[in-house]
Write a protein that holds these residues in place. Structure first.
Motif, PDB file in Angstrom:
ATOM      1  N   UNK A 428       0.838  -1.187   0.000  1.00 15.61           N
ATOM      2  CA  UNK A 428       0.000   0.000   0.000  1.00 15.61           C
ATOM      3  C   UNK A 428       0.885   1.254   0.000  1.00 15.61           C
ATOM      4  N   UNK A 429       0.579   2.185  -0.900  1.00 15.38           N
ATOM      5  CA  UNK A 429       1.379   3.400  -1.038  1.00 15.38           C
ATOM      6  C   UNK A 429       0.542   4.603  -0.638  1.00 15.38           C
ATOM      7  N   UNK A 430       0.939   5.256   0.441  1.00 14.63           N
ATOM      8  CA  UNK A 430       0.251   6.455   0.913  1.00 14.63           C
ATOM      9  C   UNK A 430       1.184   7.668   0.962  1.00 14.63           C
ATOM     10  N   UNK A 431       2.490   7.421   1.074  1.00 12.68           N
ATOM     11  CA  UNK A 431       3.451   8.504   1.268  1.00 12.68           C
ATOM     12  C   UNK A 431       4.587   8.358   0.256  1.00 12.68           C
ATOM     13  N   UNK A 432       4.615   9.251  -0.736  1.00  9.95           N
ATOM     14  CA  UNK A 432       5.646   9.244  -1.775  1.00  9.95           C
ATOM     15  C   UNK A 432       6.579  10.419  -1.551  1.00  9.95           C
ATOM     16  N   UNK A 433       7.878  10.158  -1.582  1.00  2.43           N
ATOM     17  CA  UNK A 433       8.868  11.203  -1.360  1.00  2.43           C
ATOM     18  C   UNK A 433       9.824  11.269  -2.540  1.00  2.43           C
ATOM     19  N   UNK A 434       9.984  12.464  -3.113  1.00  6.20           N
ATOM     20  CA  UNK A 434      11.026  12.712  -4.092  1.00  6.20           C
ATOM     21  C   UNK A 434      12.253  13.198  -3.334  1.00  6.20           C
ATOM     22  N   UNK A 435      13.402  12.619  -3.616  1.00  3.85           N
ATOM     23  CA  UNK A 435      14.612  12.973  -2.880  1.00  3.85           C
ATOM     24  C   UNK A 435      15.735  13.322  -3.839  1.00  3.85           C
ATOM     25  N   UNK A 436      16.455  14.396  -3.502  1.00  7.01           N
ATOM     26  CA  UNK A 436      17.647  14.778  -4.249  1.00  7.01           C
ATOM     27  C   UNK A 436      18.675  15.306  -3.261  1.00  7.01           C
ATOM     28  N   UNK A 437      19.783  15.825  -3.739  1.00  5.13           N
ATOM     29  CA  UNK A 437      20.856  16.273  -2.846  1.00  5.13           C
ATOM     30  C   UNK A 437      20.389  17.338  -1.867  1.00  5.13           C
ATOM     31  N   UNK A 438      19.811  18.422  -2.411  1.00  2.16           N
ATOM     32  CA  UNK A 438      19.410  19.544  -1.556  1.00  2.16           C
ATOM     33  C   UNK A 438      17.976  19.435  -1.082  1.00  2.16           C
ATOM     34  N   UNK A 439      17.172  18.606  -1.749  1.00  7.48           N
ATOM     35  CA  UNK A 439      15.766  18.482  -1.364  1.00  7.48           C
ATOM     36  C   UNK A 439      14.930  19.663  -1.803  1.00  7.48           C
ATOM     37  N   UNK A 440      15.418  20.413  -2.790  1.00  7.90           N
ATOM     38  CA  UNK A 440      14.704  21.618  -3.194  1.00  7.90           C
ATOM     39  C   UNK A 440      14.388  21.569  -4.688  1.00  7.90           C
ATOM     40  N   UNK A 441      15.192  22.199  -5.527  1.00  7.15           N
ATOM     41  CA  UNK A 441      14.859  22.421  -6.930  1.00  7.15           C
ATOM     42  C   UNK A 441      14.312  21.245  -7.710  1.00  7.15           C
ATOM     43  N   UNK A 442      15.175  20.282  -8.071  1.00 10.42           N
ATOM     44  CA  UNK A 442      14.761  19.220  -8.981  1.00 10.42           C
ATOM     45  C   UNK A 442      13.723  18.299  -8.359  1.00 10.42           C
ATOM     46  N   UNK A 443      13.888  17.933  -7.100  1.00  9.86           N
ATOM     47  CA  UNK A 443      12.914  17.043  -6.462  1.00  9.86           C
ATOM     48  C   UNK A 443      11.577  17.746  -6.282  1.00  9.86           C
ATOM     49  N   UNK A 444      11.602  19.056  -6.043  1.00  2.00           N
ATOM     50  CA  UNK A 444      10.346  19.806  -5.907  1.00  2.00           C
ATOM     51  C   UNK A 444       9.582  19.807  -7.219  1.00  2.00           C
ATOM     52  N   UNK A 445      10.299  19.964  -8.336  1.00  2.00           N
ATOM     53  CA  UNK A 445       9.646  19.953  -9.637  1.00  2.00           C
ATOM     54  C   UNK A 445       9.064  18.574  -9.941  1.00  2.00           C
ATOM     55  N   UNK A 446       9.827  17.530  -9.649  1.00  2.00           N
ATOM     56  CA  UNK A 446       9.323  16.185  -9.872  1.00  2.00           C
ATOM     57  C   UNK A 446       8.098  15.882  -9.040  1.00  2.00           C
ATOM     58  N   UNK A 447       8.120  16.296  -7.759  1.00  2.00           N
ATOM     59  CA  UNK A 447       6.974  16.075  -6.891  1.00  2.00           C
ATOM     60  C   UNK A 447       5.740  16.783  -7.423  1.00  2.00           C
ATOM     61  N   UNK A 448       5.928  17.984  -7.959  1.00  2.46           N
ATOM     62  CA  UNK A 448       4.800  18.734  -8.511  1.00  2.46           C
ATOM     63  C   UNK A 448       4.213  18.034  -9.724  1.00  2.46           C
ATOM     64  N   UNK A 449       5.067  17.504 -10.591  1.00  2.19           N
ATOM     65  CA  UNK A 449       4.587  16.799 -11.787  1.00  2.19           C
ATOM     66  C   UNK A 449       3.777  15.567 -11.391  1.00  2.19           C
ATOM     67  N   UNK A 450       4.320  14.726 -10.493  1.00  8.12           N
ATOM     68  CA  UNK A 450       3.628  13.505 -10.095  1.00  8.12           C
ATOM     69  C   UNK A 450       2.352  13.821  -9.319  1.00  8.12           C
ATOM     70  N   UNK A 451       2.392  14.860  -8.482  1.00  7.84           N
ATOM     71  CA  UNK A 451       1.211  15.247  -7.707  1.00  7.84           C
ATOM     72  C   UNK A 451       0.038  15.587  -8.641  1.00  7.84           C
ATOM     73  N   UNK A 452       0.343  16.284  -9.713  1.00  5.05           N
ATOM     74  CA  UNK A 452      -0.707  16.637 -10.676  1.00  5.05           C
ATOM     75  C   UNK A 452      -1.233  15.405 -11.406  1.00  5.05           C
ATOM     76  N   UNK A 453      -0.334  14.486 -11.749  1.00  4.20           N
ATOM     77  CA  UNK A 453      -0.762  13.263 -12.430  1.00  4.20           C
ATOM     78  C   UNK A 453      -1.670  12.420 -11.528  1.00  4.20           C
TER      79      UNK A 453
END
Length: 526
Positions: A428-453
């Motif tokens: 069961x998947x309830x909590x998805x985390x995008x992770x990168x080095x700083x936890x800001x730019x690239x992972x934030x963009x990826x999280x936004x894309x998947x969140x919309x999908x």
């Protein structure tokens, strides 16, 4: 699951400087929100701000401002009269809050929460022991104290009798923190104060001789080679904050963050470029100028290395205009977006800052356009129609890792190889985390894309967040990382499911993730 191995990273001084710069930016970047908060309070409430307020800004005569309950301090006016000067928010934030946040972050990077606490205690010593903001001191004491705590803990690791762990851990951290705070007060603070004074005198000397624009000769090529973080976060930010405390603004915040040089180069490609480079340049302008992600224009320079002259000339022009108008920012503009720049610009510097951006863009555009036009026929004859893929690869090699932003410049999804689902199972998947080095730019963009999908798919009760790999706690159901970072993410969160992607913005694996989430959350099986 199979993962693509990371490309070999070149060795040498450049890589060591990159790593050092990445470490410094890792302490500063997570705390940029605090810098922005301090900058806004400064911009609004100091004596020369947009809405001067002695209580919040820390100035003024109590008889005029009123509110006797505010924290005050006696001061002597020029005419010999005594009045009350408010402490305000601006001084305490720059003196205590910002350095302590940096120290805590640096300590956590070395040794988690325990390192952060000891690093913060030690940094208090250099703060109190100096008369200037201790940003450099925080960058030194935070990680150093955490490293020492880690080494000391290793001495008696596994040797403490049951029931005494908390006693030993608390007292060892407290004793070390107290010792380092005293050492920082008497030993480190005077050294850093002298070093800061020396660096400031060098900057003032360059300004006095009108030579500060020459700094762009090193900064602009350094940006393209990802060598700028060490100077920007290690020198410009600490000295800039110190100048703000003295004069309310600093030109140093605009030496590296000015978006003008990159804008001019991208505009030149939009009009005079070839092939994919010309077609992608307008979109890159939006990301660079408004989003503040400067690395988007680096491949365009690497395609035509002579364009570094345009970047240098644009950077020098921007610095010269700011020096001429004596303009600057109240706080760092991060990311280097025109929006962030304008927010941190005091009213009295608005004309100079805006002209510095426009002038930098105009100069870099003119030189870049000449270079592109002069080589147009030769490029067409050689069959070079502006294929940007090689330049993107070179930029990522300079950076030392993949970039989701640069990945958007080439064909979408074509490089995303490997397993479509990674280690994802029927859990069961309830909590998805995008992770990168700083936890800001690239992972934030990826999280936004998947969140919309996920939202469009009608899936509810699923959270999609982003954070740095170092801060993974192990409680995520699914962790999505760039393929070069997946192994590190597994170490931090071994019980989570993991999926690797090559491109945070355009990965076709997101559709697979949505299907996995829908199927598993509906009670199906993988």
């Amino acid at each position: 699951m199979t993962t693509t191995s990371s490309p070999a990273k070149p060795g040498g001084t450049r890589v060591r400087v990159q790593r050092f710069g990445t470490f410094l930016s890792g302490m500063v970047m997570p705390n940029i929100a605090a810098f922005i908060a301090w900058g806004l309070i400064t911009a609004f409430f100091i004596a020369t701000g947009w809405l001067p307020n002695g209580i919040l800004g820390g100035f003024g005569n109590a008889d005029v401002i009123g509110w006797q309950g505010a924290a005050t301090a006696l001061a002597q006016a020029d005419d010999g009269t005594t009045f009350q000067r408010y402490v305000g928010l601006v001084g305490p934030m720059i003196t205590y809050l910002l350095p302590l946040l940096i120290a805590n972050t640096g300590g956590r990077m070395i040794y988690g929460e325990r390192g952060g606490v000891v690093g913060t205690i030690a940094t208090m010593g250099v703060i109190v022991g100096s008369s200037i903001p201790m940003f450099i001191g925080a960058m030194i004491m935070g990680p150093l104290a955490a490293w020492l705590m880690k080494k000391i803990d290793a001495i008696w690791d596994g040797k403490i009798k049951a029931g005494f762990e908390m006693l030993v851990n608390n007292f060892s951290a407290g004793i070390l923190g107290a010792i380092l705070a005293i050492v920082g007060f008497f030993g480190i603070a005077p050294i850093i104060t002298t070093l800061s004074a020396l660096l400031e005198s060098v900057v003032n000397w360059l300004v006095a001789l009108s030579l500060l624009p020459l700094v762009s000769i090193f900064v602009e090529p350094g940006k393209i080679l990802f060598l700028n973080n060490a100077i920007n976060h290690g020198v410009f930010t600490p000295l800039g904050v110190q100048q703000v405390e003295e004069s309310g603004k600093s030109i140093l915040f605009l030496i590296e963050a000015n978006p003008g040089p990159g804008l001019g180069i991208l505009l030149a490609y939009s009009f005079f470029g070839l092939g994919i480079a010309r077609a992608s340049a307008p979109g890159a302008i939006i990301i660079q100028f408004f989003g503040g992600i400067h690395e988007i224009y680096f491949p365009y320079v690497l395609m035509k290395p002579l364009l570094v002259v345009a970047a240098i000339a644009g950077g020098m022009t921007g610095v010269a205009v700011n020096a001429l108008f004596q303009s600057g920012l109240r706080a760092p503009a991060s990311p280097g977006s025109i929006i962030a720049v304008l927010i941190q610009t005091p009213f009295t510097s608005m004309v100079g800052v805006v002209l510095s951006v426009l002038a930098a863009a105009a100069v870099s555009f003119t030189i870049a356009a000449i270079i592109l036009r002069a080589s147009r026929k030769r490029d067409l004859a050689a069959g070079n129609a502006g294929d940007i893929s090689a330049a993107v690869a070179a930029t990522e090699s300079n950076k030392g890792k993949k970039s989701s932003v640069l990945g958007g410049l080439v064909a979408e999804g074509t490089s995303d190889t490997g397993s479509a689902t990674g280690t994802a199972t029927a859990t069961l998947v309830k909590n998805i985390v995008f992770a990168c080095d700083a936890g800001m730019g690239s992972s934030a963009m990826g999280a936004s894309v998947l969140r919309n999908k996920i939202k469009k798919a009608g899936v509810t009760d699923v959270t999609v967040t982003n954070q740095s790999i170092a801060n993974l706690t192990g409680d995520a159901d699914l962790v999505i990382t760039h393929q070069d970072l997946t192994d590190r993410a597994r170490e931090k969160s071994p019980n989570s499911q993991h999926i690797s992607v090559d491109n945070f913005m355009n990965s076709p694996k997101y559709d697979d993730v949505v299907e996995i989430v829908k199927r598993n959350n509906d009670g199906g099986t993988a």
